[in-house]
Write an enzyme that holds these catalytic residues in place. Structure first.
Site, PDB file in Angstrom:
ATOM      1  N   HIS A 152       0.914  -1.400   0.136  1.00 19.68           N
ATOM      2  CA  HIS A 152      -0.104  -0.045   0.196  1.00 19.68           C
ATOM      3  C   HIS A 152       1.019   1.296   0.124  1.00 19.68           C
ATOM      4  O   HIS A 152       1.872   1.189   0.858  1.00 19.68           O
ATOM      5  CB  HIS A 152      -1.131  -0.065   1.353  1.00 19.68           C
ATOM      6  CG  HIS A 152      -2.248  -0.826   0.979  1.00 19.68           C
ATOM      7  ND1 HIS A 152      -1.973  -2.244   0.910  1.00 19.68           N
ATOM      8  CD2 HIS A 152      -3.475  -0.617   0.980  1.00 19.68           C
ATOM      9  CE1 HIS A 152      -2.998  -2.710   0.563  1.00 19.68           C
ATOM     10  NE2 HIS A 152      -4.082  -1.826   0.679  1.00 19.68           N
ATOM     11  N   LYS A 601     -13.223   5.361   7.168  1.00 15.29           N
ATOM     12  CA  LYS A 601     -13.363   6.578   6.240  1.00 15.29           C
ATOM     13  C   LYS A 601     -14.951   6.465   5.976  1.00 15.29           C
ATOM     14  O   LYS A 601     -15.557   7.405   5.887  1.00 15.29           O
ATOM     15  CB  LYS A 601     -12.677   6.232   4.892  1.00 15.29           C
ATOM     16  CG  LYS A 601     -13.053   7.168   4.036  1.00 15.29           C
ATOM     17  CD  LYS A 601     -12.332   6.752   2.371  1.00 15.29           C
ATOM     18  CE  LYS A 601     -13.348   5.695   1.786  1.00 15.29           C
ATOM     19  NZ  LYS A 601     -13.145   5.567   0.140  1.00 15.29           N
TER      20      LYS A 601
END
Length: 947
Positions: A152, A601
């Site tokens: 990532h 999120k």
């Protein structure tokens, strides 16, 4: 001496740290002055001193003067100033790491109880609870601790830079030697300045976006740099703790057998979700490069051992089993010794190790040819067919040495190598494969047009899909598939499963780990993958009709909505007899992955944390009911907003009786370099994680503790209030995403060349669903808002407690008594400390709509203030992070140096965006982009986190 006295005695001294940082700063200043000249040196010094002064005493005139200086810098000078602060932060990080290493070393040397989370302290705690040696061994036998390295894109540093920083660490550590003379100290300091000069001359920003192949090599770097040394050391520390606390047997052996419980996974080269660059060929390369690396390490260590184990057969009598193995090797002796087949006949261990070296080379040569793309066949008569054969040879030597009284010799470098082979095999790490569920659904719909022409898969409901898939999986002989009639996407999907099958044969059955399905919404999504595996020969019935399954499938639950549907998916899956039969054949362990980033999120930190906590309890409850063992896979990011936080405390904060000896979690981006760049730190981190699992798994040998119902009810209400507050800002406040894109460098992060994966799922889409969780957190952090890690907590606490002192007392008890709640608010304190509302206000001025900026910034500032107040009240602290003063001082010390970087970045964002808006065409090179990208790197280094 009491435990607290002992702890205080060895606490790192801030004075020592300041002295080391001062030395680094002076040496860096020398380098800048000598290489860049007086003007650059003066610019850096003026900003440094000016912003330090502003932190002590706000002076509007001085602030205006400093900002005027910044705006008058040209692009070249700006870039050099940024680099100065960036390298300074790198050196501060090294100084802090060295200080904590010295602290731990001093404690070990003292012979007194060690730090919380050490093997020593953990075994003392277990022994004090009455855990016997037999129970401890039972606990260790169930242990499986597995960090999973991912690509990532949150590590802004290049591998080259990290290697240079490692040399600075090693050189600086030599200054800690006792009794250094003045001349020796001067020479080491000169060498240190040279290493800093190399750092200055090295470009810390990647010129090109990394390819997946670069990311694979980046992940492998940590094994070579630290883990091959850290793994044996970690086991040695555990052995010492057992010896100290549980004693030894009469023959000198430990009363507890220590199995290999440390394992490593990787997603690098296997994670294709949203990354079109991860092809089946890349997955093959990832497996082969890993195998090549671990074989080279084994070869190096066998080379060392052949010059150590020089025992003469005139001086000792090897075991018969060992001598028999030497006889069995006689068929390749001529090839090994090039005609002198009687070489080392009187030095049997040395002779054996020469033969082992030859066999390893044959295996390695085959792998190297495959990496080059050649069709190489393993020479079965001379090479090692698998890691077990190599391990058996090592254990034969060890047991033979023990048999003639050389246990102490066997427990040295030979045992270290055995530990490595037990940990890494020939595969090095378990490579997980990940893909998004719709890719499988589309492939299955196309395949069923051939396999079951009467079935319109896309039109079926969930029950119909499960039935159709189960019937096909259970078929004894599946029809042949005409590959040429399939679309390119389906052919590639099938090819992935064929690569999994071939790599299991090449590198060993542990070379491929779990197949992770992101966006799992139904049981059929798992059955689809099982059918694809069945088509590739990874599951089915053997010749005797017994089931086999070489594919471990993990559904990934990512959003708040997904977490609420965990029960439906798992119960539908585990109640399916076809799936249950194959799961039992694969070991009866169900992997379930939980996504921290997207859930945070989606609904904010409170709702995410609590829904993940509750989901774990549901998952383990379901698997227990079906008689299946569960392994939870935690998709933790580096930051609090993405599930990060101290590993030991995070594991202890898991729900009671859910760890069950096994834990697997992602290690992402900058977390990898902070934990594993140095051997010393890697040993510490592995120990902290492993002991966390040990303590969290006491339910395997003791009745589990239970959460209090009133605490859970309170948390449920807090999570609802926190989610509502977060969604009020992010989902229901008009144009909040415009604010985010304009006041953070999130758009520019895409140019940073820190990962092969796109930062957005859909370009030009400014919706919350389009942006990935990593740049979401990264952007807010750069602009010093850090809101994904705390927004909504203050409102939730304030609303729930109201003016009721009993409710406040309840929250305070929860903080003191409940590891989950304490960990949540402790991590929140760190995120609140890294936020800076004065600096955030400066970023808010980048917004093109001043009314929008003011409206949203005020909401953020008020919630920040409210959260600080409420968290301090609940934790009963005077200041944030009072319970972790060393970390608090570290963050506070960085602020005066982050301030100029943030100010520079704000200026660069204006200049860069204005240049792009006024440029005649795309060929005009933006002179402000390069310094802007360096500012992102520098702020990430200063805050010690990105996404």
């Amino acid at each position: 001496m009491t435990r607290s006295d002992q702890h205080d005695r060895f606490l790192p001294k801030d004075k020592e740290l300041r002295a080391r940082v001062r030395l680094f700063g002076e040496l860096l200043g020398n380098v800048i002055h000598d290489l860049e000249g007086q003007a650059v040196f003066d610019a850096v010094e003026k900003l440094r001193r000016g912003f330090v002064s502003l932190r002590k005493d706000e002076d509007p005139d001085l602030r205006r003067q400093l900002m005027a200086d910044i705006t008058h810098f040209d692009a070249s000078l700006t870039e050099r100033v940024i680099r100065a602060f960036s390298i300074y932060f790198s050196l501060v990080n090294i100084a802090e790491e060295d200080l904590f290493y010295r602290w731990r070393r001093a404690q070990v040397s003292s012979g007194e109880p060690l730090w919380t989370g050490s093997f020593d302290q953990t075994l003392r705690e277990l022994h004090g609870e009455g855990v016997t040696a037999e129970e401890l061994e039972r606990l260790l036998n169930e242990l499986h601790y597995q960090p999973v390295f991912t690509a990532h894109p949150t590590e802004a540093r290049r591998r080259t830079t990290m290697e240079n920083q490692r040399r600075v660490f090693e050189t600086a550590d030599r200054l800690n030697q006792p009794g250094l003379g003045e001349e020796e100290r001067r020479l080491i300091t000169e060498e240190l300045e040279t290493q800093i000069q190399i750092l200055w001359r090295t470009n810390e920003v990647r010129v090109k976006k990394p390819q997946v192949q670069d990311e694979i090599k980046y992940g492998l770097f940590y094994f070579e740099e630290s883990l091959f040394e850290a793994i044996p050391q970690s086991y040695r520390f555990l052995e010492k703790a057992i010896r100290r606390i549980y004693g030894v047997n009469p023959d000198g052996s430990l009363p507890v057998r220590i199995p290999a419980f440390l394992h490593f996974g990787s997603w690098i080269g296997g994670d294709r979700d949203g990354n079109p660059n991860v092809t089946p060929e890349v997955t093959e390369l990832s497996c082969r490069l890993a195998m090549e690396q671990v074989l080279r390490e084994y070869l190096k260590r066998v080379n060392h051992l052949r010059n150590v184990l020089t025992h003469s057969s005139f001086m000792c009598q090897p075991s018969q089993a060992f001598l028999d193995s030497l006889d069995a090797d006689s068929n390749i002796a001529n090839a090994v010794f090039q005609g002198a087949s009687d070489r080392f006949e009187s030095e049997p261990y040395r002779r054996k190790l020469y033969i082992m070296r030859y066999r390893l080379r044959e295996t390695l040569d085959t792998v190297v040819r495959r990496v080059r793309g050649e069709a190489a066949v393993l020479p079965t008569n001379s090479a090692y067919a698998d890691a077990q054969a190599f391990l058996n040879d090592l254990k034969l030597i060890r047991d033979s040495l023990v048999s003639h009284g050389d246990r102490n010799i066997a427990s040295g470098a030979l045992t270290d190598l055995i530990r490595l082979v037990e940990t890494f095999g020939f595969h090095l790490h378990h490579l997980d494969v990940r893909q998004e569920s719709t890719v499988h659904s589309d492939a299955i719909a196309e395949l069923l047009r051939q396999l079951a022409p009467d079935t319109d898969y896309a039109a079926l409901d969930e029950t119909g899909r499960q039935q159709a898939l189960s019937e096909l999986i259970a078929l004894e002989n599946l029809p042949e598939v005409d590959r040429k009639a399939l679309g390119e996407s389906t052919r590639e999907t099938l090819r992935v499963f064929e690569v999994i099958q071939s790599m299991r044969r090449e590198v060993g059955p542990d070379g491929i780990g779990t197949y992770v399905i992101s966006m799992t919404h139904a049981a059929s999504h798992v059955l689809e993958v099982l059918l694809l595996g069945r088509l590739a020969g990874l599951a089915g019935n053997d010749e005797e009709g017994n089931p086999f399954c070489h594919l471990r499938i993990s559904p990934l639950f990512e959003t708040i909505e997904d977490l609420l549907h965990v029960e439906d998916v798992l119960e539908g899956l585990l109640s399916n007899p076809v799936y249950a039969r194959l799961l039992a054949a694969s070991g009866n362990i169900q992997d379930v992955m939980l996504g921290y980033s997207d859930s945070c999120k989606d609904g904010g930190i409170l709702a995410s944390s609590w829904n993940l906590y509750e989901a774990q309890k549901k998952i383990v409850g379901i698997t227990d009911r079906f008689g299946v063992r569960c392994q939870l896979f935690h998709g933790r990011g580096g930051t609090v907003g993405r599930g990060g936080g101290p590993t030991h405390e995070s594991i202890l904060a898991q729900p009671p009786a859910t760890v069950q000896g096994r834990i697997k979690f992602t290690e992402q981006g900058e977390v990898l370099s902070y934990k594993y760049s140095n051997v010393e730190t890697a040993v510490y981190e592995l120990g902290m994680g492993a002991t966390g699992v040990m303590l969290a798994s006491r339910s395997l040998i003791r009745p589990p503790r239970k959460d209090r119902d009133d605490y859970r009810a309170t948390m449920h209400e807090l999570a609802q209030a926190g989610e509502d507050a977060y969604r009020e800002l992010i989902d229901r406040t008009e144009r909040v995403l415009d604010y985010f894109y304009e006041i953070t460098p999130v758009q520019e992060i895409g140019f940073l060349n820190i990962g092969s994966r796109p930062s957005h799922r859909r370009k030009t889409d400014r919706s919350k669903s389009s942006i990935r969780a990593i740049p979401w957190v990264f952007g807010w952090a750069q602009a010093r808002h850090t809101l994904p890690a705390w927004y909504g907590i203050g409102t939730a606490l304030a609303q729930w407690r109201g003016d009721d002192p009993e409710r406040l007392a309840q929250l305070q008890r929860m903080y003191q008594e409940w590891p989950f709640f304490r960990s949540l608010l402790s991590n929140c304190q760190m995120a609140l400390t890294k936020a800076d509302m004065r600096t955030a206000a400066e970023y808010a001025r980048l917004c093109s709509d001043p009314e929008l900026a003011e409206r949203i910034y005020v909401l953020v500032r008020e919630e920040h203030s409210r959260t600080v107040t409420e968290v301090l009240r609940v934790a009963q602290l005077d200041r944030l992070m009072d319970e972790t003063p060393l970390l608090a001082r570290s963050l506070q010390r960085r602020n005066p140096y982050l301030d100029p970087l943030n100010s520079i970045q704000i200026h660069l964002l204006r200049e860069s965006r204005q240049f792009d808006a006024e440029a005649d065409d795309d060929t005009d090179e933006n002179p402000w982009l390069s310094p802007l990208l360096r500012s992102i790197n520098a702020i990430a280094a200063g805050m010690r986190n990105t996404g």
